[in-house]
Design an enzyme around this catalytic site. Structure first.
Site, PDB file in Angstrom:
ATOM      1  N   ASP A 152     -51.560  36.786 -73.902  1.00  0.00           N
ATOM      2  CA  ASP A 152     -51.508  36.058 -72.640  1.00  0.00           C
ATOM      3  C   ASP A 152     -50.515  36.812 -71.752  1.00  0.00           C
ATOM      4  O   ASP A 152     -49.714  37.625 -72.237  1.00  0.00           O
ATOM      5  CB  ASP A 152     -51.095  34.593 -72.836  1.00  0.00           C
ATOM      6  CG  ASP A 152     -51.460  33.743 -71.614  1.00  0.00           C
ATOM      7  OD1 ASP A 152     -51.766  34.319 -70.543  1.00  0.00           O
ATOM      8  OD2 ASP A 152     -51.437  32.502 -71.715  1.00  0.00           O
TER       9      ASP A 152
HETATM   10  C1  NOJ Z   1     -51.679  32.759 -68.028  1.00  0.00           C
HETATM   11  C2  NOJ Z   1     -52.651  31.765 -68.569  1.00  0.00           C
HETATM   12  O1  NOJ Z   1     -52.065  31.075 -69.644  1.00  0.00           O
HETATM   13  C3  NOJ Z   1     -53.954  32.404 -69.026  1.00  0.00           C
HETATM   14  O2  NOJ Z   1     -54.844  31.379 -69.354  1.00  0.00           O
HETATM   15  C4  NOJ Z   1     -54.505  33.285 -67.967  1.00  0.00           C
HETATM   16  O3  NOJ Z   1     -55.725  33.857 -68.390  1.00  0.00           O
HETATM   17  C5  NOJ Z   1     -53.489  34.365 -67.618  1.00  0.00           C
HETATM   18  N1  NOJ Z   1     -52.270  33.716 -67.153  1.00  0.00           N
HETATM   19  C6  NOJ Z   1     -53.983  35.320 -66.565  1.00  0.00           C
HETATM   20  O4  NOJ Z   1     -53.962  34.702 -65.325  1.00  0.00           O
END
Ligand code: NOJ
Length: 886
Positions: free
Chosen positions: A307
């Site tokens: 993530d």
């Molecule tokens: C953080 C989020 O938790 C995730 O779901 C997302 O895909 C990424 N940011 C990218 O924006």
């Protein structure tokens, strides 16, 4: 402050070591108000500061389980790559440095494009001319596997048309442990079986279009509070690391891992590891979860992607199973990376063995080939960070580093709006109906009340990332949403419905206009008109805080000060229809009990066609056939498992002592009668159940997997002269962009910092590429293939005894019979369309997995000797048919 540490001396320890030093801490453990969990093992296995065991090495892909063609292509390409080219595949180029939310480095020499990773699970985020689909929670409410597949496919087409390589979804973590969890709606349901099916179908649908899907967030990412250090510090919380979700092995397997196993079996190309710690080891460098469980037991052949900023080290994370760092920089726009040049150095100095880098590259390319990304993808034609047509090529560093056409404004939607309207209606749950619905449209006066019926005066995309709750709620906030191309408000759709035949329609969408609300609701009552009152409850991702809701909700009540309005309408108008747009559970006992509330409709988060979908249900063009994908309780306390809102330690400890007893399992276990139970939903017709038949199928006895892998393969020879890894001469370096090359031949200073070559922190076995034994519960993607052997076939007859055609969802529940088992768990559902007066037979196939429990001793699934009982009916509490399995 976050230290940026050269990769080989990362202070972020490998799995198993994280919690050392916290033992014996003076901070009290979390205790639950009552014994939600009857299982002492679950309580014992969810203690503060417990550790995750180290598991090394990181298993290498082998192309098994339908991956061989993709794997062979990947291997053929990786054999041709240089060290830097391999590294480039694994590392993002930095936040806002290229056009998607995540972009890998490219390999121009061989025509390999930069892979574009783009949110979201419900729309293509950060661009125009895309559709906003009903959200995950609505997909779950439809209880319709075909809908889940088609929605995935339709979304995939839009990602494809925009030039993405990967759609960052679907979501099975959070699963929905606590009803207040901020991102539960991005996923499906707190029931792992329902989520597993919707997750797998979504993955297959998305990937049918040439897009990779991302199974996220792995794992136990169950609350927003304390998910990220910087975010929590900004909110004024005094913590030193993200929070740790602590739970036992059985809970892992029977609850949180279950849908991910379905996703891996469905062939998901990548799995996104989450921000939280699990058993005090960061999810993105938790060797037990990534090496042992995901790549070992589940035989995952694709790649693990972090993530965004969830990775906290290079070597430690890589050895623990992380394959790709996103967005590539340590923190947004530092210009530094735990991967990139640090990975180049780590391979040169031997702290990451070549076989591990080769495996990372093979897994990434195999994921892409597996979905035919090489033949189906087109160049990116949008820019995430501005809607301007022309602008900077590298948004964060501005126009001096090149400009061009960055937004082609490609309309990706086709006629998806018609499907979205249909799916919105098919996911709307009818909870109460004294006969007022369906409406005729000929009511003397139709009066609409509530801000939630109206458009946002600042426009449908008036708040960045939907970080406000103004007007009607059709999608919630954070990275899980996209920009509406339009939003049909309920007010507009209902007005159109009435005005199209010159009826009488009035609306008051200012919740504080209580005098006017009283007058209109009384007048509507007096003429036997209908009052339709709207209320909502929102939540979202932790980076946005709305009125003290830091992502997670702080209560289960209505927003927008809707209560006084509802009080007013429901007191004065005895033909009130209550419509709810909510991210999840909401406290509505008093409205269920109020005789003036003639009907209650839960419309969830229906997406861009919100008003039209609702009108189709209210006016009977669609007969509601959706079911609650969660329990509606009278109060939050009834759910047992709550969000931790205040840190209980510098590293907050989320102790999942309830074990598998979440949502309806907790209510059943504690004999609490819910307001509306899981699986409940009415129709305008009626169904009856009869004739339960059980056929025992001959399946071979279960054999634990017992094969041994080949040794880790190595592709090509790495030139270990440091001079060959320097930046090419005359190369123009865009500031803050992450490249794979080195500044200097001195590895200690080649990327800043010192101390390279110190391998003292490398966990035992982590560099060892010798053959490894298959996990006994493994052997193929998703787990041991025999887990899916069908052991019983259960059939029943469902009859439509009303006068309208309608959809029904017969549900099958199983009692596993043990003292620590839930009363029953969902193990089958089908959506059937049945004509009036007709009967249909439904068949459920019960697999070995469906009837098994996770045995922590043999580390495998076993069918216990306890009596297994099946129940079939229309909800988790309306189960007229039952039989014992012989
Ligand atoms: C953080 C989020 O938790 C995730 O779901 C997302 O895909 C990424 N940011 C990218 O924006």
């Amino acid at each position: 402050m976050v230290l940026i540490i050269p990769v080989a001396v990362s202070l972020t320890l490998a799995a198993g070591a994280i919690a050392q030093g916290l033992n014996g801490s003076p901070f009290p453990d979390v205790t639950w108000p009552d014994a939600v969990s009857p299982n002492p093992a679950a309580v014992a296995g969810a203690q503060s500061n417990q550790k995750s065991p180290p598991k090394y090495p990181s298993p290498w892909a082998d192309g098994s389980g339908g991956w061989s063609a993709a794997y062979d292509k990947a291997v053929a390409l990786v054999k041709k790559l240089t060290l830097e080219e391999k590294v480039n595949l694994t590392t993002g180029t930095g936040w806002q440095m290229d056009r998607c939310v995540g972009n890998t480095g490219e390999i121009p020499r061989l025509g390999i494009r930069s892979l574009c990773f783009q949110d979201a699970p419900t729309a293509v985020r950060y661009t125009d001319f895309v559709s906003v689909f009903p959200q995950g929670v609505n997909v779950a409410a439809s209880f319709d596997k075909k809908l889940a597949y088609l929605r995935g496919q339709t979304m995939g087409e839009e990602f494809q048309a925009k030039g993405a390589s990967c759609a960052l979804g679907p979501v099975a973590g959070p699963l929905g442990r606590s009803p207040e969890g901020g991102r539960n709606w991005e996923g499906f349901s707190p029931d792992p079986y329902l989520t597993g099916h919707m997750f797998a179908e979504s993955i297959k649908g998305i990937q049918s279009t040439g897009m990779m899907a991302s199974a996220k967030h792995f794992i136990a990412n169950e609350q927003e509070h304390f998910r990220q250090l910087g975010e929590a510090l900004d909110y004024g919380f005094n913590i030193t690391q993200p929070g740790s979700s602590n739970f036992d092995d059985q809970t892992l397997h029977e609850l949180y891992l279950w849908p991910f196993a379905d996703g891996v079996r469905a062939g998901v190309a990548n799995v996104m590891c989450s921000y939280n710690l699990v058993n005090n080891s960061q999810a993105c460098q938790n060797s037990y979860l990534l090496n042992h469980v995901l790549k070992g037991e589940l035989g995952f052949q694709g790649f693990v992607i972090s993530d965004w900023q969830a990775d906290n080290s290079g070597v430690s994370a890589i050895l623990a199973g992380l394959d790709m760092s996103m967005p590539g920089d340590t923190l947004f726009n530092t210009g530094r990376s735990f991967f990139g040049p640090n990975l180049t150095i780590a391979v040169l100095n031997g702290t990451v063995p070549q076989w591990r880098l080769d495996d990372m590259a093979v897994r990434i390319l195999a994921g892409w080939y597996y979905v035919d990304g090489d033949t189906k993808s087109i160049p990116v034609n949008f820019e995430s960070f501005t809607k301007d047509t022309y602008g900077p090529l590298h948004y964060h560093v501005g126009t001096q580093w090149g400009t061009g056409l960055i937004n082609e404004h490609v309309d990706s939607r086709g006629e998806h709006g018609a499907l979205i309207r249909q799916w919105g209606a098919e996911s709307t749950v009818l909870l109460k109906n004294d006969g007022i619905l369906p409406l005729t449209g000929k009511e003397r006066l139709t009066a609409v009340f509530g801000e939630d019926a109206a458009p946002n005066p600042n426009g449908p995309n008036g708040c960045s990332n939907k970080g406000c709750d103004i007007g009607t709620l059709a999608e919630a906030w954070g990275s899980g949403q996209g920009d509406f191309p339009y939003l049909v408000s309920p007010e507009a759709a209902l007005q159109h419905e009435i005005v199209s035949h010159y009826g009488a329609f009035e609306s008051i969408t200012n919740n504080s206009a209580l005098t006017q609300i009283q007058t209109l609701s009384r007048r509507t009552n007096a003429v036997s008109g209908v009052c339709i009152a709207f209320a909502n409850a929102d939540s979202g991702e932790g980076f946005i805080n709305i009125e003290g809701n830091y992502g997670d909700r702080k209560n289960l009540t209505f927003w927008q000060a809707a209560e006084p309005m509802l009080q007013n309408v429901t007191t004065n108008c005895n033909r009130t229809v209550l419509v709810i747009h909510s991210v999840g559970p909401i406290e509505i006992q008093k409205y269920k009990d109020n005789v003036n509330v003639s009907a209650i409709v839960w419309a969830g988060l229906p997406g861009e066609q919100s008003g039209n979908s609702l009108a189709d249900v209210l006016y009977g063009r669609v007969n509601p056939g959706a079911k609650l994908p969660f329990t509606l309780g009278a109060s939050r306390e009834e759910y047992g498992a709550d969000v931790l809102y205040t840190p209980n330690q510098p590293v907050p400890q989320f102790n999942f002592q309830e074990g598998v007893f979440v949502d309806y399992r907790a209510f059943d276990h504690r004999n609490i009668t819910p307001v509306y139970e899981f699986g409940f939903g009415l129709s305008y017709t009626e169904f009856e159940y009869a004739d339960l038949q059980i056929e025992k199928c001959g399946a071979a006895p279960y054999e634990p997997a017992s094969s041994v892998s080949d040794a880790a393969p190595i592709y090509g020879t790495i030139d270990n002269r440091t001079t060959t890894h320097l930046f090419p001469s005359n190369f123009t370096r865009v500031p803050l962009y992450i490249y794979p090359w080195l500044n200097s031949t001195n590895l200690s200073s080649a990327y800043g910092g010192s101390g390279y070559g110190d391998s003292a922190f490398i966990p035992d076995g982590a560099l060892d590429g010798s053959p490894i034994a298959t996990h006994p519960a493994g052997g193929a993607p998703g787990g041991n293939p025999q887990l899916w052997d069908v052991l019983y076939r259960v059939t029943a007859t469902v009859s439509n005894v009303g006068s309208l055609a309608g959809a029904e969802v017969p549900q099958l529940y199983v009692s596993h019979g043990g003292p620590f088992d839930p009363k029953r768990v969902l193990r089958g559902f089908e959506k059937l369309l049945i004509e009036p007066g007709q009967s249909t037979s439904v068949t459920f196939e019960l697999s070995r997995r469906d009837l098994s429990n996770w045995d922590t001793v043999s580390q495998n699934w076993v069918i216990t000797d306890y009596t297994k009982t099946v129940f079939v009916g229309s909800s988790s509490r309306a189960l007229p048919l039952t039989a014992v399995l012989q």
